[in-house]
Design a protein around this motif. Sequence first.
Motif, PDB file in Angstrom:
ATOM      1  N   UNK A 223       0.812  -1.227   0.000  1.00  0.00           N
ATOM      2  CA  UNK A 223       0.000   0.000   0.000  1.00  0.00           C
ATOM      3  C   UNK A 223       0.838   1.267   0.000  1.00  0.00           C
ATOM      4  N   UNK A 224       2.122   1.134   0.301  1.00  0.00           N
ATOM      5  CA  UNK A 224       2.980   2.315   0.391  1.00  0.00           C
ATOM      6  C   UNK A 224       2.935   3.121  -0.898  1.00  0.00           C
ATOM      7  N   UNK A 225       2.656   4.415  -0.753  1.00  0.00           N
ATOM      8  CA  UNK A 225       2.595   5.307  -1.901  1.00  0.00           C
ATOM      9  C   UNK A 225       1.262   5.313  -2.619  1.00  0.00           C
ATOM     10  N   UNK A 226       0.360   4.395  -2.266  1.00  0.00           N
ATOM     11  CA  UNK A 226      -0.954   4.338  -2.913  1.00  0.00           C
ATOM     12  C   UNK A 226      -2.048   4.966  -2.056  1.00  0.00           C
ATOM     13  N   UNK A 227      -1.952   4.748  -0.743  1.00  0.00           N
ATOM     14  CA  UNK A 227      -2.948   5.260   0.212  1.00  0.00           C
ATOM     15  C   UNK A 227      -2.345   5.130   1.598  1.00  0.00           C
ATOM     16  N   UNK A 228      -2.909   5.819   2.591  1.00  0.00           N
ATOM     17  CA  UNK A 228      -2.408   5.653   3.961  1.00  0.00           C
ATOM     18  C   UNK A 228      -2.467   4.179   4.375  1.00  0.00           C
ATOM     19  N   UNK A 232      -5.704   1.242   4.554  1.00  0.00           N
ATOM     20  CA  UNK A 232      -5.798   0.006   3.772  1.00  0.00           C
ATOM     21  C   UNK A 232      -5.918  -1.203   4.697  1.00  0.00           C
ATOM     22  N   UNK A 233      -5.127  -1.226   5.772  1.00  0.00           N
ATOM     23  CA  UNK A 233      -5.217  -2.317   6.740  1.00  0.00           C
ATOM     24  C   UNK A 233      -6.610  -2.377   7.355  1.00  0.00           C
ATOM     25  N   UNK A 234      -7.149  -1.208   7.698  1.00  0.00           N
ATOM     26  CA  UNK A 234      -8.482  -1.160   8.300  1.00  0.00           C
ATOM     27  C   UNK A 234      -9.546  -1.631   7.320  1.00  0.00           C
ATOM     28  N   UNK A 235      -9.443  -1.211   6.054  1.00  0.00           N
ATOM     29  CA  UNK A 235     -10.420  -1.637   5.052  1.00  0.00           C
ATOM     30  C   UNK A 235     -10.396  -3.152   4.869  1.00  0.00           C
ATOM     31  N   UNK A 236      -9.214  -3.720   4.831  1.00  0.00           N
ATOM     32  CA  UNK A 236      -9.097  -5.170   4.683  1.00  0.00           C
ATOM     33  C   UNK A 236      -9.692  -5.870   5.902  1.00  0.00           C
TER      34      UNK A 236
END
Length: 362
Positions: A223-228, A232-236
Amino acid sequence: MPVPVFFLALAVFAMGTSEFMLAGLVPEIADALGVSLAQAGLLTSAFAVGLVVGAPLMAAVARSWRRRTALLCFLAVFVVTHVVGGLTGSFAVLLVTRLLAAVAYAGFLAVALTAAAELVPPERTGRALAVLLGGTTIACVVGIPGGALLSAAFGWRAAFWAVALLCMPAVARIPDPPVTAKPSGLRKELAELRRPRLAGTLLLGALVNAATFGVFTYLAPLAAGLAPVPLVLALFGVGCFAGVTAAGRLADRWPGRVVAFGGLLLLAGWVVLALVPAVLPLLAFPQGALSFAVGGTVITRILRLATGAPTMAGSYATAALNVGAAAGPVLGAMVAPVWAAVALVAVALVLAVGLRLRWRWC
């Protein structure tokens, strides 16, 4: 849904949080105890080993105990290891406590899976297991950031104390369900593993979980460079919770459809992500949901197939999932996390088709 099932889920949440929180604590622990980062990383390896070995071993040890006795003993060991871990200044002692904590966690989950199924009618097994596994999915969401926040505010030991405290409310409501089937000999229960459809379904669960945790382990760098990264961890993680909750209802009626259609959608998502990494923020939620919807359905099926192993069925499911969780990150590191997930889910779907055609388990 019986209230004790929710307290079992609370205990599973606390234990799962302990598994995930260490990812954010390794640098602080290494610095505090005077060891290298590589040495501190062994704490994660010890926990993984304990999870794989602990489920069948502890289920075998406690198979003649009452459900409540076994659950309380495993929970007590888990709490004590975290108290000792939060007090010790020795890395060796901390390493041993992590191994013992994982063994206790695996034993607790193995018995809890069986106990949760015994607390409800057969047609509601999927829903009960969805509540229980919901504790694990929530731990995915809060484990890493929760441990990091506690460490930043109060030191790394606070995370261990917090996990121990989270376990305490469950002690008062640990259930003692009636045993619906008389335990047979251990050798006979182990012989169930030679049944092709049970062995195949266990392999199916391991493959799906390997894909899930193979990607989850590397979500941060992906996720680095794509979104915080926390987002991303929380969404998953939220997706995992949504998926296992939805599958709780569907798995009781249409397990085959969940595996077939959910598996195809899961495979398509991994393929798209492998080809277009930039869509990760958009696919984090649905891929988490599909992963745990399929995985949760397979767990329900394992317990229904292993009726000839009433005291060991939960440990078989737990061991299969933990083998997948341990193997997935290794395969992801050797190839590439998302492409490894593509291959694993593809193999799982082929296996699922074989099970459907030969045994009509759907």
